[in-house]
Write a protein that holds these residues in place. Structure first.
Motif, PDB file in Angstrom:
ATOM      1  N   ALA A 116       0.816  -1.219   0.000  1.00 25.17           N
ATOM      2  CA  ALA A 116       0.000   0.000   0.000  1.00 25.17           C
ATOM      3  C   ALA A 116       0.847   1.264   0.000  1.00 25.17           C
ATOM      4  N   ALA A 117       2.126   1.146   0.298  1.00 27.08           N
ATOM      5  CA  ALA A 117       2.998   2.325   0.340  1.00 27.08           C
ATOM      6  C   ALA A 117       3.055   3.019  -1.020  1.00 27.08           C
ATOM      7  N   ALA A 118       2.984   2.261  -2.103  1.00 25.87           N
ATOM      8  CA  ALA A 118       3.006   2.862  -3.452  1.00 25.87           C
ATOM      9  C   ALA A 118       1.779   3.740  -3.670  1.00 25.87           C
ATOM     10  N   VAL A 119       0.632   3.278  -3.220  1.00 31.44           N
ATOM     11  CA  VAL A 119      -0.600   4.060  -3.352  1.00 31.44           C
ATOM     12  C   VAL A 119      -0.532   5.286  -2.455  1.00 31.44           C
ATOM     13  N   MET A 120      -0.032   5.137  -1.249  1.00 34.21           N
ATOM     14  CA  MET A 120       0.063   6.259  -0.318  1.00 34.21           C
ATOM     15  C   MET A 120       1.004   7.338  -0.840  1.00 34.21           C
ATOM     16  N   LEU A 121       2.056   6.941  -1.532  1.00 37.82           N
ATOM     17  CA  LEU A 121       2.978   7.905  -2.139  1.00 37.82           C
ATOM     18  C   LEU A 121       2.261   8.724  -3.207  1.00 37.82           C
ATOM     19  N   GLU A 122       1.472   8.053  -4.045  1.00 36.13           N
ATOM     20  CA  GLU A 122       0.699   8.755  -5.076  1.00 36.13           C
ATOM     21  C   GLU A 122      -0.395   9.619  -4.451  1.00 36.13           C
TER      22      GLU A 122
END
Length: 141
Positions: free
Chosen positions: A61-67
């Protein structure tokens, strides 16, 4: 007025940890995750602007949170932002979850417009106060 659309809309705003948990749930289910934004939150406006491309085949989920952080920096205090999870296991994309993760500081709300039509009939429509200003200027002070 507080806009209530999607899952969790009657709850207080989700924290980043709660958002991360929901996003990880989507990823664990194999759903594609998408971030969208709009300055016209009318309930019939289902076509919001996409932030980047939908995220397929991610494992964290870190990739989504970065976006999401990037989207918030660009539009956070002037637009509504939502995350959607799409399931393609049946051969077509179906929205399985959708929830707001950002909203303008001030939400002007909606009004009911009444119009008299033929035969003494009355037609009602819902209009957003935000759309009284041009696009891109709707939530500026």
């Amino acid at each position: 007025m507080r806009l209530t659309q999607g899952c969790f809309s009657f709850l207080p705003d989700l924290t980043d940890d709660q958002i991360r948990t929901q996003v990880q749930y989507c990823i664990d289910k194999g759903w594609a995750v998408n971030i969208e934004f709009t300055d016209d939150p009318h309930p019939r406006n289902t076509y919001w602007e996409m932030w980047d491309l939908p995220m397929f085949d991610i494992s964290d989920a870190a990739a989504v949170m970065l976006e999401l952080d990037a989207c918030r920096k660009a539009y956070g205090d002037r637009h509504y932002i939502r995350i959607s999870g799409f399931d393609s296991s049946h051969g077509w994309e179906s929205v399985r979850i959708s929830f707001l993760v950002g909203r303008p500081k001030e939400e002007p709300g909606f009004r009911v417009a009444r119009q008299e039509v033929d035969g003494r009939n009355i037609r009602y429509t819902v209009e957003s106060y935000a759309t009284m200003k041009p696009e891109g200027q709707r939530y500026e002070a």
